[in-house]
Design a protein around this motif. Structure first.
Motif, PDB file in Angstrom:
ATOM      1  N   LYS A 154      42.565  -4.837 -18.552  1.00 33.95           N
ATOM      2  CA  LYS A 154      42.985  -6.220 -18.301  1.00 33.95           C
ATOM      3  C   LYS A 154      42.574  -7.197 -19.398  1.00 33.95           C
ATOM      4  O   LYS A 154      43.257  -8.174 -19.651  1.00 33.95           O
ATOM      5  CB  LYS A 154      42.478  -6.698 -16.941  1.00 33.95           C
ATOM      6  CG  LYS A 154      40.983  -6.660 -16.770  1.00 33.95           C
ATOM      7  CD  LYS A 154      40.568  -6.976 -15.327  1.00 33.95           C
ATOM      8  CE  LYS A 154      39.762  -5.856 -14.732  1.00 33.95           C
ATOM      9  NZ  LYS A 154      39.007  -6.237 -13.529  1.00 33.95           N
ATOM     10  N   TRP A 155      41.441  -6.922 -20.069  1.00 37.17           N
ATOM     11  CA  TRP A 155      40.907  -7.932 -21.001  1.00 37.17           C
ATOM     12  C   TRP A 155      41.542  -7.902 -22.386  1.00 37.17           C
ATOM     13  O   TRP A 155      41.461  -8.870 -23.127  1.00 37.17           O
ATOM     14  CB  TRP A 155      39.384  -7.832 -21.090  1.00 37.17           C
ATOM     15  CG  TRP A 155      38.741  -8.404 -19.866  1.00 37.17           C
ATOM     16  CD1 TRP A 155      38.261  -7.727 -18.789  1.00 37.17           C
ATOM     17  CD2 TRP A 155      38.559  -9.792 -19.575  1.00 37.17           C
ATOM     18  NE1 TRP A 155      37.781  -8.599 -17.855  1.00 37.17           N
ATOM     19  CE2 TRP A 155      37.950  -9.868 -18.306  1.00 37.17           C
ATOM     20  CE3 TRP A 155      38.849 -10.979 -20.258  1.00 37.17           C
ATOM     21  CZ2 TRP A 155      37.623 -11.093 -17.708  1.00 37.17           C
ATOM     22  CZ3 TRP A 155      38.521 -12.192 -19.670  1.00 37.17           C
ATOM     23  CH2 TRP A 155      37.921 -12.237 -18.414  1.00 37.17           C
TER      24      TRP A 155
ATOM     25  N   GLU B 256      32.099  -6.992 -16.397  1.00 32.49           N
ATOM     26  CA  GLU B 256      32.880  -5.881 -15.847  1.00 32.49           C
ATOM     27  C   GLU B 256      31.957  -4.682 -15.739  1.00 32.49           C
ATOM     28  O   GLU B 256      31.033  -4.539 -16.539  1.00 32.49           O
ATOM     29  CB  GLU B 256      34.051  -5.527 -16.782  1.00 32.49           C
ATOM     30  CG  GLU B 256      35.187  -6.530 -16.744  1.00 32.49           C
ATOM     31  CD  GLU B 256      36.125  -6.334 -15.535  1.00 32.49           C
ATOM     32  OE1 GLU B 256      36.005  -5.309 -14.831  1.00 32.49           O
ATOM     33  OE2 GLU B 256      36.964  -7.226 -15.315  1.00 32.49           O
TER      34      GLU B 256
ATOM     35  N   GLU C 113      38.493   0.076 -16.998  1.00 35.40           N
ATOM     36  CA  GLU C 113      39.067  -1.023 -16.216  1.00 35.40           C
ATOM     37  C   GLU C 113      39.067  -2.314 -17.030  1.00 35.40           C
ATOM     38  O   GLU C 113      40.041  -3.075 -17.033  1.00 35.40           O
ATOM     39  CB  GLU C 113      38.264  -1.208 -14.919  1.00 35.40           C
ATOM     40  CG  GLU C 113      38.858  -2.288 -14.024  1.00 35.40           C
ATOM     41  CD  GLU C 113      37.961  -2.639 -12.839  1.00 35.40           C
ATOM     42  OE1 GLU C 113      37.156  -1.806 -12.405  1.00 35.40           O
ATOM     43  OE2 GLU C 113      38.092  -3.785 -12.352  1.00 35.40           O
TER      44      GLU C 113
ATOM     45  N   ARG D 107      42.825 -15.476 -14.568  1.00 33.71           N
ATOM     46  CA  ARG D 107      43.397 -16.497 -15.453  1.00 33.71           C
ATOM     47  C   ARG D 107      43.034 -17.940 -15.073  1.00 33.71           C
ATOM     48  O   ARG D 107      42.689 -18.736 -15.952  1.00 33.71           O
ATOM     49  CB  ARG D 107      44.925 -16.307 -15.539  1.00 33.71           C
ATOM     50  CG  ARG D 107      45.519 -16.891 -16.809  1.00 33.71           C
ATOM     51  CD  ARG D 107      46.980 -16.492 -17.001  1.00 33.71           C
ATOM     52  NE  ARG D 107      47.161 -15.179 -17.607  1.00 33.71           N
ATOM     53  CZ  ARG D 107      47.605 -14.104 -16.972  1.00 33.71           C
ATOM     54  NH1 ARG D 107      47.930 -14.155 -15.692  1.00 33.71           N
ATOM     55  NH2 ARG D 107      47.746 -12.970 -17.607  1.00 33.71           N
TER      56      ARG D 107
ATOM     57  N   THR E 106      34.219  -9.888 -12.721  1.00 32.77           N
ATOM     58  CA  THR E 106      35.652  -9.754 -12.413  1.00 32.77           C
ATOM     59  C   THR E 106      36.071  -8.329 -12.061  1.00 32.77           C
ATOM     60  O   THR E 106      37.269  -8.058 -11.955  1.00 32.77           O
ATOM     61  CB  THR E 106      36.475 -10.247 -13.611  1.00 32.77           C
ATOM     62  OG1 THR E 106      35.937  -9.680 -14.812  1.00 32.77           O
ATOM     63  CG2 THR E 106      36.421 -11.759 -13.714  1.00 32.77           C
TER      64      THR E 106
ATOM     65  N   ASP F 138      42.336  -8.468 -10.869  1.00 32.65           N
ATOM     66  CA  ASP F 138      43.261  -8.322 -11.991  1.00 32.65           C
ATOM     67  C   ASP F 138      43.424  -9.638 -12.751  1.00 32.65           C
ATOM     68  O   ASP F 138      42.858 -10.675 -12.379  1.00 32.65           O
ATOM     69  CB  ASP F 138      44.610  -7.776 -11.516  1.00 32.65           C
ATOM     70  CG  ASP F 138      45.284  -8.682 -10.511  1.00 32.65           C
ATOM     71  OD1 ASP F 138      44.964  -9.900 -10.479  1.00 32.65           O
ATOM     72  OD2 ASP F 138      46.127  -8.191  -9.748  1.00 32.65           O
ATOM     73  N   ALA F 139      44.190  -9.554 -13.825  1.00 36.74           N
ATOM     74  CA  ALA F 139      44.322 -10.687 -14.750  1.00 36.74           C
ATOM     75  C   ALA F 139      44.805 -11.955 -14.042  1.00 36.74           C
ATOM     76  O   ALA F 139      44.371 -13.055 -14.379  1.00 36.74           O
ATOM     77  CB  ALA F 139      45.262 -10.312 -15.896  1.00 36.74           C
ATOM     78  N   ASP F 140      45.685 -11.804 -13.040  1.00 35.68           N
ATOM     79  CA  ASP F 140      46.205 -12.992 -12.355  1.00 35.68           C
ATOM     80  C   ASP F 140      45.119 -13.736 -11.574  1.00 35.68           C
ATOM     81  O   ASP F 140      45.197 -14.949 -11.397  1.00 35.68           O
ATOM     82  CB  ASP F 140      47.343 -12.608 -11.410  1.00 35.68           C
ATOM     83  CG  ASP F 140      48.593 -12.220 -12.191  1.00 35.68           C
ATOM     84  OD1 ASP F 140      48.693 -12.615 -13.370  1.00 35.68           O
ATOM     85  OD2 ASP F 140      49.451 -11.515 -11.618  1.00 35.68           O
TER      86      ASP F 140
END
Ligand SMILES: *Cc1c(COP(=O)(O)O)cnc(C)c1O
Length: 225
Positions: free
Chosen positions: A68-69, A59, A64, A47, A38, A42-44
């Motif tokens: 997000k995590w 990752e 980084e 998800r 990933t 980003d998180a979006d």
């Protein structure tokens, strides 16, 4: 941003191809764990893959990943996060505190730093030794002929929980000989985990005994520049 629908479709497609490649090689269809890479997403973006039930991610940078995590771990239980990028000694403690698997141990100085960080934090993420199977100057990893002694040193001198090995073959080479070499190094050292294969070659890695494949663009599409 790619539509979530396609990301999840890609995920299911990659998983089906992994199962098929395993079965072709006479291995159980679930012999290989997919590490969804990933980095740069980003998180979006991530998800939908979590919502589809996937839990193992890779990752390549400590900061980084933390960014997000931390939040995603609050939303979803049982996430396993692998560090698959180079690790600086001064980030060893952050990495030990945050990751479940560190795949890129390749030097004694880092082994010592990881051992110290484990003692301090009380956490013991699984450790993989990175092997530079193509002996490329610019690439991290121990040389294949040095791998057995380095693995022994990590286990005996530093008491690290070394469970396996990983490699990134030279981009220009046919990957199969590199995968076969890594598999043999793992077997000779009695290590169960073999992390090899990316979007372009993970089926070959499944044929040749990978236990983990690391697939990014094959799931999430091209990474943002
Ligand atoms: C980025 C990366 C991957 C995933 O690469 P893709 O070609 O996007 O599948 C796998 N392994 C490592 C070490 C990486 O840095």
């Amino acid at each position: 941003m790619p539509e979530a629908h396609f990301t999840v479709e890609n995920l299911q497609d990659v998983k089906a191809k992994i199962a098929r490649a395993c079965e072709e090689a006479g291995r159980p269809g679930d012999a290989v764990t997919l590490t969804a890479v990933t980095k740069k997403f980003d998180a979006d973006h991530i998800r939908p893959v979590l919502e589809a039930g996937h839990r193992t991610f890779g990752e390549n940078r400590v900061q980084e990943a933390q960014g997000k995590w931390l939040a995603l771990r609050g939303e979803f239980a049982d996430i396993s996060l692998h560090l698959i990028g180079p690790l600086q000694t001064n980030k060893a403690e952050d990495a030990v505190a945050f990751f479940d698997v560190i795949e890129t141990l390749d030097r004694a100085k880092l082994a010592r730093a990881l051992a110290k960080a484990m003692e301090k934090t009380g956490r013991r993420p699984d450790i993989l030794v990175q092997v530079n199977t193509g002996e490329e100057d610019q690439k991290a990893g121990v040389a294949p002929r040095e791998a057995p002694a380095f693995i022994a040193q990590c286990r005996d001198e530093f008491s690290l929980p070394v469970t396996g090995v990983m490699c990134i073959p030279p981009a220009a080479d046919y990957p199969a000989p590199h995968f076969a070499l890594l598999k043999r190094i793992a077997a000779d050292a009695g290590l169960p985990v073999v992390s090899m294969g990316m979007s372009g070659d993970y089926e070959i890695a499944c044929n040749l005994g990978a236990t983990h494949v690391r697939v990014g663009s094959g799931i999430f599409g091209d990474r943002p520049a």
